[in-house]
Design an enzyme around this catalytic site. Structure first.
Site, short mmCIF file in Angstrom:
data_model
loop_
_atom_site.label_atom_id
_atom_site.label_comp_id
_atom_site.label_asym_id
_atom_site.label_seq_id
_atom_site.Cartn_x
_atom_site.Cartn_y
_atom_site.Cartn_z
N GLU A 1 0.58 -11.36 28.09
CA GLU A 1 2.03 -11.17 27.97
C GLU A 1 2.59 -11.96 26.80
O GLU A 1 3.42 -11.46 26.03
CB GLU A 1 2.73 -11.57 29.27
CG GLU A 1 2.45 -10.66 30.44
CD GLU A 1 3.03 -9.27 30.29
OE1 GLU A 1 4.01 -9.07 29.53
OE2 GLU A 1 2.51 -8.34 30.93
N ARG B 1 10.20 -0.71 27.07
CA ARG B 1 9.70 -2.01 27.50
C ARG B 1 10.39 -2.39 28.80
O ARG B 1 11.59 -2.17 28.96
CB ARG B 1 9.95 -3.08 26.44
CG ARG B 1 9.23 -2.82 25.14
CD ARG B 1 7.77 -3.22 25.28
NE ARG B 1 7.00 -2.71 24.16
CZ ARG B 1 5.70 -2.80 24.11
NH1 ARG B 1 5.02 -3.35 25.08
NH2 ARG B 1 5.05 -2.33 23.07
N ASN C 1 4.21 -10.33 23.46
CA ASN C 1 5.58 -10.63 23.02
C ASN C 1 5.62 -10.97 21.54
O ASN C 1 6.50 -10.52 20.81
CB ASN C 1 6.17 -11.79 23.83
CG ASN C 1 6.78 -11.35 25.14
OD1 ASN C 1 6.84 -10.17 25.45
ND2 ASN C 1 7.21 -12.30 25.92
#
Length: 141
Positions: A42, A101, A46
């Site tokens: 994650e 997203r 990002n």
């Protein structure tokens, strides 16, 4: 361990493997390792998707192990930065809704790690610190 790599989406997999390989020296439980790999995934995603947007930059990752089985992971980019970190950490908030997203990256990281810290400056990049203490391993007889 320190490693850096270009912000190509396929390098998210590399980051997971690098963390996993480094942490095997602690003989972590499978579920702990899966949690950490997901949080790293994650964080790196990002940096790739939001930090560098449609450009390629470098992602820096540092992993340290401290006494007591404490794992420290720092993921840093020199991308666009986050204007409002507090807002960005709210579940369902995303700066890329057109890309469908979910806005759950930070929430996922928080659920799998003991502690996360985010520092960011617009135009300079973002630093994410993930911490987790692994359970003690039982000694075999």
């Amino acid at each position: 361990m320190k490693v850096s790599f270009p912000s190509y989406s396929e390098n998210e997999r590399f980051a997971r493997i690098a963390v996993s390989g480094f942490l095997t020296q602690l003989d972590p439980q499978i579920d702990e390792l899966a949690d950490i790999k997901t949080a790293v995934s994650e964080g790196v995603t990002n940096a790739i998707v939001h930090g560098y947007r449609d450009t390629v930059g470098e992602i820096f990752m540092q992993i340290r192990i401290f006494d007591g089985r404490k794992v420290y992971i720092k993921i840093r980019d020199k991308g666009c930065g986050i204007k409002d970190v507090e807002q960005a950490m709210q579940p369902l908030f995303t700066t890329a809704p057109e890309e469908e997203r979910a806005g759950l990256g930070f929430a996922v990281m928080e659920s799998f790690m003991d502690k996360i810290k985010v520092r960011s400056r617009v135009g300079e990049g973002t630093t994410l610190v993930l911490e987790r203490t692994l359970k003690p391993r039982k000694q075999s007889i």
